[in-house]
Motif scaffolding. Structure first.
Motif, PDB file in Angstrom:
ATOM      1  N   ASN A  62      94.303 -28.541   6.407  1.00 51.78           N
ATOM      2  CA  ASN A  62      95.337 -29.132   7.262  1.00 51.78           C
ATOM      3  C   ASN A  62      95.686 -28.161   8.385  1.00 51.78           C
ATOM      4  OD1 ASN A  62      96.087 -31.619   5.642  1.00 51.78           O
ATOM      5  ND2 ASN A  62      96.366 -30.016   4.110  1.00 51.78           N
ATOM      6  N   PRO A  63      94.829 -28.054   9.405  1.00 44.48           N
ATOM      7  CA  PRO A  63      95.092 -27.109  10.499  1.00 44.48           C
ATOM      8  C   PRO A  63      96.334 -27.511  11.281  1.00 44.48           C
ATOM      9  CG  PRO A  63      93.310 -28.597  11.090  1.00 44.48           C
ATOM     10  CD  PRO A  63      93.616 -28.855   9.645  1.00 44.48           C
ATOM     11  N   PRO A  64      96.962 -26.558  11.978  1.00 40.26           N
ATOM     12  CA  PRO A  64      98.162 -26.872  12.759  1.00 40.26           C
ATOM     13  C   PRO A  64      97.891 -27.950  13.804  1.00 40.26           C
ATOM     14  CG  PRO A  64      97.848 -24.499  12.562  1.00 40.26           C
ATOM     15  CD  PRO A  64      96.605 -25.140  12.033  1.00 40.26           C
ATOM     16  N   ARG A  65      98.863 -28.796  14.010  1.00 43.57           N
ATOM     17  CA  ARG A  65      98.797 -29.816  15.063  1.00 43.57           C
ATOM     18  C   ARG A  65      99.854 -29.494  16.105  1.00 43.57           C
ATOM     19  NH1 ARG A  65      98.565 -33.191  10.474  1.00 43.57           N
ATOM     20  NH2 ARG A  65     100.715 -33.842  10.825  1.00 43.57           N
ATOM     21  N   VAL A  66      99.467 -29.519  17.357  1.00 43.31           N
ATOM     22  CA  VAL A  66     100.369 -29.150  18.444  1.00 43.31           C
ATOM     23  C   VAL A  66     100.439 -30.303  19.440  1.00 43.31           C
ATOM     24  CG1 VAL A  66     100.883 -27.499  20.274  1.00 43.31           C
ATOM     25  CG2 VAL A  66      99.767 -26.724  18.166  1.00 43.31           C
ATOM     26  N   CYS A  67     101.655 -30.732  19.734  1.00 44.87           N
ATOM     27  CA  CYS A  67     101.885 -31.787  20.732  1.00 44.87           C
ATOM     28  C   CYS A  67     102.762 -31.220  21.836  1.00 44.87           C
ATOM     29  CB  CYS A  67     102.552 -32.998  20.086  1.00 44.87           C
ATOM     30  SG  CYS A  67     103.056 -34.273  21.277  1.00 44.87           S
ATOM     31  N   ILE A  68     102.296 -31.322  23.077  1.00 47.00           N
ATOM     32  CA  ILE A  68     103.068 -30.834  24.221  1.00 47.00           C
ATOM     33  C   ILE A  68     103.486 -32.031  25.060  1.00 47.00           C
ATOM     34  CG2 ILE A  68     103.022 -29.388  26.281  1.00 47.00           C
ATOM     35  CD1 ILE A  68     101.108 -27.539  24.858  1.00 47.00           C
ATOM     36  N   ASP A  69     104.789 -32.270  25.111  1.00 51.49           N
ATOM     37  CA  ASP A  69     105.359 -33.493  25.687  1.00 51.49           C
ATOM     38  C   ASP A  69     106.209 -33.168  26.907  1.00 51.49           C
ATOM     39  OD1 ASP A  69     106.587 -35.874  26.249  1.00 51.49           O
ATOM     40  OD2 ASP A  69     107.446 -36.188  24.258  1.00 51.49           O
TER      41      ASP A  69
ATOM     42  N   THR B 273     109.914 -28.859  28.695  1.00 53.21           N
ATOM     43  CA  THR B 273     108.743 -29.333  27.965  1.00 53.21           C
ATOM     44  C   THR B 273     109.002 -29.198  26.464  1.00 53.21           C
ATOM     45  OG1 THR B 273     107.233 -28.676  29.741  1.00 53.21           O
ATOM     46  CG2 THR B 273     106.282 -28.952  27.544  1.00 53.21           C
ATOM     47  N   LEU B 274     108.659 -30.212  25.697  1.00 52.38           N
ATOM     48  CA  LEU B 274     108.779 -30.148  24.242  1.00 52.38           C
ATOM     49  C   LEU B 274     107.440 -29.731  23.646  1.00 52.38           C
ATOM     50  CD1 LEU B 274     110.893 -33.267  23.169  1.00 52.38           C
ATOM     51  CD2 LEU B 274     111.654 -30.981  23.809  1.00 52.38           C
ATOM     52  N   ILE B 275     107.464 -28.711  22.828  1.00 50.91           N
ATOM     53  CA  ILE B 275     106.277 -28.290  22.096  1.00 50.91           C
ATOM     54  C   ILE B 275     106.548 -28.513  20.625  1.00 50.91           C
ATOM     55  CG2 ILE B 275     104.747 -26.369  21.529  1.00 50.91           C
ATOM     56  CD1 ILE B 275     105.332 -25.170  24.236  1.00 50.91           C
ATOM     57  N   LYS B 276     105.789 -29.425  20.018  1.00 48.66           N
ATOM     58  CA  LYS B 276     105.975 -29.791  18.613  1.00 48.66           C
ATOM     59  C   LYS B 276     104.817 -29.228  17.799  1.00 48.66           C
ATOM     60  CE  LYS B 276     107.998 -34.129  20.259  1.00 48.66           C
ATOM     61  NZ  LYS B 276     107.887 -35.612  20.265  1.00 48.66           N
ATOM     62  N   VAL B 277     105.146 -28.535  16.721  1.00 47.21           N
ATOM     63  CA  VAL B 277     104.129 -27.896  15.882  1.00 47.21           C
ATOM     64  C   VAL B 277     104.288 -28.364  14.444  1.00 47.21           C
ATOM     65  CG1 VAL B 277     103.143 -25.720  15.081  1.00 47.21           C
ATOM     66  CG2 VAL B 277     104.151 -25.853  17.367  1.00 47.21           C
ATOM     67  N   ASP B 278     103.220 -28.887  13.853  1.00 49.53           N
ATOM     68  CA  ASP B 278     103.164 -29.244  12.433  1.00 49.53           C
ATOM     69  C   ASP B 278     102.056 -28.420  11.795  1.00 49.53           C
ATOM     70  OD1 ASP B 278     105.136 -31.155  12.711  1.00 49.53           O
ATOM     71  OD2 ASP B 278     103.717 -32.759  13.139  1.00 49.53           O
ATOM     72  N   SER B 279     102.356 -27.815  10.638  1.00 52.15           N
ATOM     73  CA  SER B 279     101.358 -26.963  10.009  1.00 52.15           C
ATOM     74  C   SER B 279     101.711 -26.753   8.544  1.00 52.15           C
ATOM     75  CB  SER B 279     101.289 -25.607  10.723  1.00 52.15           C
ATOM     76  OG  SER B 279     100.484 -24.688  10.028  1.00 52.15           O
ATOM     77  N   ALA B 280     100.705 -26.384   7.752  1.00 52.55           N
ATOM     78  CA  ALA B 280     100.976 -25.908   6.397  1.00 52.55           C
ATOM     79  C   ALA B 280     101.831 -24.659   6.512  1.00 52.55           C
ATOM     80  CB  ALA B 280      99.663 -25.609   5.681  1.00 52.55           C
ATOM     81  N   ASN B 281     102.817 -24.545   5.630  1.00 53.01           N
ATOM     82  CA  ASN B 281     103.771 -23.443   5.731  1.00 53.01           C
ATOM     83  C   ASN B 281     103.239 -22.175   5.074  1.00 53.01           C
ATOM     84  OD1 ASN B 281     106.222 -22.217   6.395  1.00 53.01           O
ATOM     85  ND2 ASN B 281     107.099 -22.676   4.398  1.00 53.01           N
ATOM     86  N   LYS B 282     103.582 -21.036   5.646  1.00 58.19           N
ATOM     87  CA  LYS B 282     103.288 -19.732   5.052  1.00 58.19           C
ATOM     88  C   LYS B 282     104.256 -18.723   5.654  1.00 58.19           C
ATOM     89  CE  LYS B 282      99.835 -18.275   8.455  1.00 58.19           C
ATOM     90  NZ  LYS B 282      98.468 -17.739   8.662  1.00 58.19           N
ATOM     91  N   HIS B 283     104.458 -17.622   4.949  1.00 61.24           N
ATOM     92  CA  HIS B 283     105.388 -16.597   5.429  1.00 61.24           C
ATOM     93  C   HIS B 283     104.889 -16.037   6.752  1.00 61.24           C
ATOM     94  CE1 HIS B 283     108.437 -13.550   5.344  1.00 61.24           C
ATOM     95  NE2 HIS B 283     107.532 -12.578   5.406  1.00 61.24           N
TER      96      HIS B 283
ATOM     97  N   THR C 244     103.427 -27.429  33.450  1.00 61.89           N
ATOM     98  CA  THR C 244     102.518 -28.460  33.959  1.00 61.89           C
ATOM     99  C   THR C 244     101.100 -27.934  34.179  1.00 61.89           C
ATOM    100  OG1 THR C 244     103.234 -27.955  36.231  1.00 61.89           O
ATOM    101  CG2 THR C 244     104.378 -29.738  35.071  1.00 61.89           C
ATOM    102  N   ASP C 245     100.904 -26.645  34.113  1.00 61.77           N
ATOM    103  CA  ASP C 245      99.583 -26.041  34.298  1.00 61.77           C
ATOM    104  C   ASP C 245      98.680 -26.455  33.127  1.00 61.77           C
ATOM    105  OD1 ASP C 245      97.336 -24.402  34.397  1.00 61.77           O
ATOM    106  OD2 ASP C 245      98.434 -22.683  35.173  1.00 61.77           O
ATOM    107  N   GLU C 246      97.634 -27.229  33.421  1.00 61.89           N
ATOM    108  CA  GLU C 246      96.762 -27.744  32.360  1.00 61.89           C
ATOM    109  C   GLU C 246      96.059 -26.621  31.600  1.00 61.89           C
ATOM    110  OE1 GLU C 246      96.501 -30.724  31.202  1.00 61.89           O
ATOM    111  OE2 GLU C 246      97.908 -31.571  32.643  1.00 61.89           O
ATOM    112  N   ALA C 247      95.683 -25.564  32.309  1.00 55.92           N
ATOM    113  CA  ALA C 247      95.016 -24.436  31.644  1.00 55.92           C
ATOM    114  C   ALA C 247      95.967 -23.752  30.665  1.00 55.92           C
ATOM    115  CB  ALA C 247      94.521 -23.433  32.687  1.00 55.92           C
ATOM    116  N   LEU C 248      97.232 -23.638  31.057  1.00 64.36           N
ATOM    117  CA  LEU C 248      98.221 -23.012  30.180  1.00 64.36           C
ATOM    118  C   LEU C 248      98.508 -23.892  28.965  1.00 64.36           C
ATOM    119  CD1 LEU C 248     100.224 -20.784  29.545  1.00 64.36           C
ATOM    120  CD2 LEU C 248     101.860 -21.875  31.098  1.00 64.36           C
ATOM    121  N   ILE C 249      98.609 -25.201  29.187  1.00 63.46           N
ATOM    122  CA  ILE C 249      98.835 -26.142  28.082  1.00 63.46           C
ATOM    123  C   ILE C 249      97.681 -26.068  27.084  1.00 63.46           C
ATOM    124  CG2 ILE C 249      98.921 -28.598  27.492  1.00 63.46           C
ATOM    125  CD1 ILE C 249     100.521 -29.039  30.071  1.00 63.46           C
ATOM    126  N   GLU C 250      96.453 -26.037  27.595  1.00 64.07           N
ATOM    127  CA  GLU C 250      95.279 -25.950  26.722  1.00 64.07           C
ATOM    128  C   GLU C 250      95.286 -24.635  25.939  1.00 64.07           C
ATOM    129  OE1 GLU C 250      90.369 -26.021  27.028  1.00 64.07           O
ATOM    130  OE2 GLU C 250      91.613 -26.179  28.836  1.00 64.07           O
TER     131      GLU C 250
END
Length: 476
Positions: free
Chosen positions: A23-30, A38-48, A92-98
Motif C-alpha cells: 500500500n504505497p503512499p497516495r498523494v493528491c495535490i488539489d 494548495t491542498l496536499i493530501k497524503v494517505d499511507s500505511a502508518n509508521k513512526h 502551480t509549477d507542474e515540475a514542482l508538483i510532480e
C-alpha cells in the motif's frame, strides 16, 4: 490517567516495509478546493516518523504550511496540508508538483527523491557525499571563523555549513572535502589529525569544565537530515535546560489555565500538556509566533523524543501559530510524570526558539569568488554590526546570501553601509526594514513595497565573521 499505557501490538520493521510496499503512499495535490492555497493530501500505511518525513519534504522546498489536519489511528496515516509557496501563492509549477508526488511516494534516500526538476539550486540540507564535522560549543563570536580558517590550512574545502545558537550554546555541522582532489576525506589518520587540530582551537575558547564536542564522520548513505541532526545535537547538549514559559508553570491545573490566558496577549512560546482520559492520549498544545519551518521543528522534537502523533490540528492566524498534538510514547504510554512533561515542554520551546530570527535582514547577490563572505562580514564588523543568523549558497558563478544583523546600540543600517558592502563585493545589496513588506533598494535609494522572502536553506553561526576560502558548490 497517571502511568496509563495503551496496548500496542508488536511491530516488525520488515512487516511494516512490506505493508508500505503493498500500500504505497497516495498523494493528491488539489488547487481547486481553496481559493488561496494548495491542498496536499497524503494517505499511507502508518509508521513512526512518517509525519516528519512528509513535513521535511515540503519545508525543504520552502513551502509554507498554514494549516494541517493529521490522523493516524488504525495503522493508516492520513494528512491534509494547506500550502503556499514563499510568495504566498498556490503551487502551480507542474515540475514542482510532480517532484512532491514522487518524493513523498519514493524511498526517502533514493536519488529520485533528491532531484527536483525545474528548481534553482539552493543550499543543500543533506550532503551525504562529504565528510561531516559536528561541533557543540559555548556560543562565542569568531569561533566558527577560526575553525574555518584551520580547515582551509589543513587542505579541507567547506562545501556546505549549517549552525544554530540557543541559550548561549551552539551546534554546527560543516561538510568538507579534500581541497585538491575534490573528494571526501576518508583516511583515518588524516581525519584524526584534523580533529585534534580543531579540538585545540575549540578548547582555547572554553574554560575548564565547559561542555564542547568535536567529531568528524565519513560519508554515509544513512546520514540524518542536517537540520534534524542539529536539533539532536542541541538536545544532547541540553540547551533546553533553562527554557521556560513566560507564564510560569504550564503543566496542568491552575498553571495551565493561567498560561493559556496570558498566552493570548503575548508573542512568547507557550506549551501546555493535558490528558485525554477517554482515548488514552496526552494532548500537547503549542502557541507561538508563526514562521517558516515551525511545523518541521516541533514534529522533529516530538519524533526524536519517541512520541507518536495520532491526531493533530495545525493552524496560523495573524502571525500566531496554534498546534495541538494527541500523542503517546512509542511504547504506548502517555506522559506519566511531571518531570517528563516538564522536559517535553522545555524541548518544544527550545525547538521553536532555535530558529528564531533577530535583526534586520540583508540580502546580498554577487559573483562567486574566494573570500567573498569574509569581505561581507568584515564590513558588518567595521560598522559595529553582529550577524545573528546567515545563509549562503551558490548557483554556477552566482553567490547569494541572507544575513540577519543586529546592533546593540540600536542604530539602523545606513545608506553608506550598503554602498560600502556593494563596493567590497561588487554586487547588489537589499536591506529589509522591520516592517515586513518594506525594503531598501540600493539602486534607487528608496524603501520599496515588496513581499518578504523566506528561507533559502542552511544557516551559519551566530556572529559569523568569515569563512576562509571558496564558496563551494552547494546543492538542494
Amino acid at each position: 490517567m497517571e502511568g496509563f499505557c495503551y496496548y500496542r501490538p508488536y511491530s516488525n520493521p520488515e512487516f511494516e516495509s512490506l505493508i508500505e510496499h503493498i500500500n504505497p503512499p497516495r498523494v493528491c495535490i488539489d488547487n481547486e478546493a481553496c481559493k488561496d492555497c494548495t491542498l496536499i493530501k497524503v494517505d499511507s500505511a502508518n509508521k513512526h516518523g512518517i509525519l516528519l518525513e512528509v513535513v521535511q519534504i515540503l519545508t525543504d522546498l520552502d513551502l509554507f504550511i498554514s494549516k494541517s489536519y493529521i490522523c493516524s489511528d488504525g495503522g493508516w496515516f492520513m494528512d491534509v496540508f494547506h500550502v503556499t509557496d514563499q510568495f504566498g501563492k498556490k503551487i502551480t509549477d507542474e515540475a514542482l508538483i510532480e517532484y512532491i508526488q514522487k518524493a513523498i511516494c519514493a524511498k526517502r534516500n533514493s536519488k529520485e527523491a533528491q532531484i527536483c526538476p525545474g528548481r534553482e539550486v539552493r543550499p543543500r540540507h543533506v550532503a551525504m557525499e562529504c565528510t561531516a564535522l559536528e561541533m557543540t560549543v559555548t556560543d562565542q563570536p569568531g569561533l566558527l571563523s577560526e575553525v574555518s580558517a584551520v580547515l582551509t590550512e589543513l587542505g579541507c574545502n567547506v562545501s556546505a555549513a549549517v549552525a544554530w545558537t540557543h541559550n548561549h550554546r551552539g551546534a554546527c555541522i560543516i561538510y568538507v572535502d579534500d581541497q585538491e582532489m575534490g573528494k571526501p576525506i576518508t583516511d583515518q589518520k588524516r581525519l584524526s589529525y584534523i580533529q585534534e587540530q580543531l579540538q585545540t582551537v575549540v578548547e582555547a575558547h572554553h574554560k575548564n569544565g565547559e561542555k564542547q564536542t568535536v567529531r568528524l564522520t565519513t560519508p554515509s548513505t544513512s546520514q540524518t537530515h542536517t537540520e534534524r541532526r542539529l536539533h539532536q545535537l542541541m538536545v544532547a547538549d541540553e540547551d533546553y535546560a533553562t527554557c521556560s514559559d513566560c507564564g510560569g508553570s504550564v503543566g496542568g491545573g491552575e498553571g495551565t489555565k493561567y498560561a493559556r490566558i496570558h498566552g493570548m496577549s503575548c508573542g512568547c512560546t507557550h506549551v501546555s500538556i493535558d490528558t485525554c482520559k477517554e482515548r488514552g492520549y496526552s494532548v500537547v498544545n503549542i502557541r507561538c509566533k508563526d514562521r517558516p519551518k515551525l511545523l518541521f521543528d516541533t514534529v522533529c522534537a516530538l519524533t526524536d523524543m519517541q512520541y507518536m502523533v495520532f491526531h493533530a490540528a495545525i493552524s496560523s492566524n495573524s502571525s500566531i501559530a496554534v498546534q495541538e498534538y494527541y500523542v503517546r510514547r512509542k511504547d504506548g504510554c502517555t506522559l506519566d510524570t511531571e518531570n517528563e512533561r516538564r522536559r517535553v515542554r522545555q524541548c518544544l520551546i527550545a525547538a521553536v526558539e532555535r530558529r528564531g530570527t533577530q535583526g534586520l535582514r540583508v540580502e546580498i547577490t554577487a559573483k562567486d569568488r574566494i573570500g567573498l563572505l569574509s569581505d561581507v562580514t568584515r564590513v558588518f564588523r567595521e560598522y559595529g554590526l553582529s550577524v545573528t543568523r546567515a545563509e549562503i549558497g551558490t548557483s554556477g558563478e552566482k553567490a547569494t546570501g541572507t544575513f540577519y544583523v543586529t546592533d546593540i546600540s540600536g542604530r539602523k543600517i545606513s545608506k553608506e553601509m550598503v554602498e560600502a558592502i556593494e563596493q567590497k563585493i561588487d554586487g547588489s545589496v537589499v536591506v529589509h526594514d522591520k516592517t515586513p513588506n518594506k525594503k531598501y533598494n540600493s539602486n534607487t535609494s528608496e524603501m520599496e513595497d515588496r513581499p518578504s522572502l523566506l528561507s533559502l536553506g542552511s544557516f551559519l553561526w551566530s556572529r559569523l565573521e568569515r569563512i576562509s576560502g571558496n564558496f563551494g558548490p552547494v546543492w538542494s
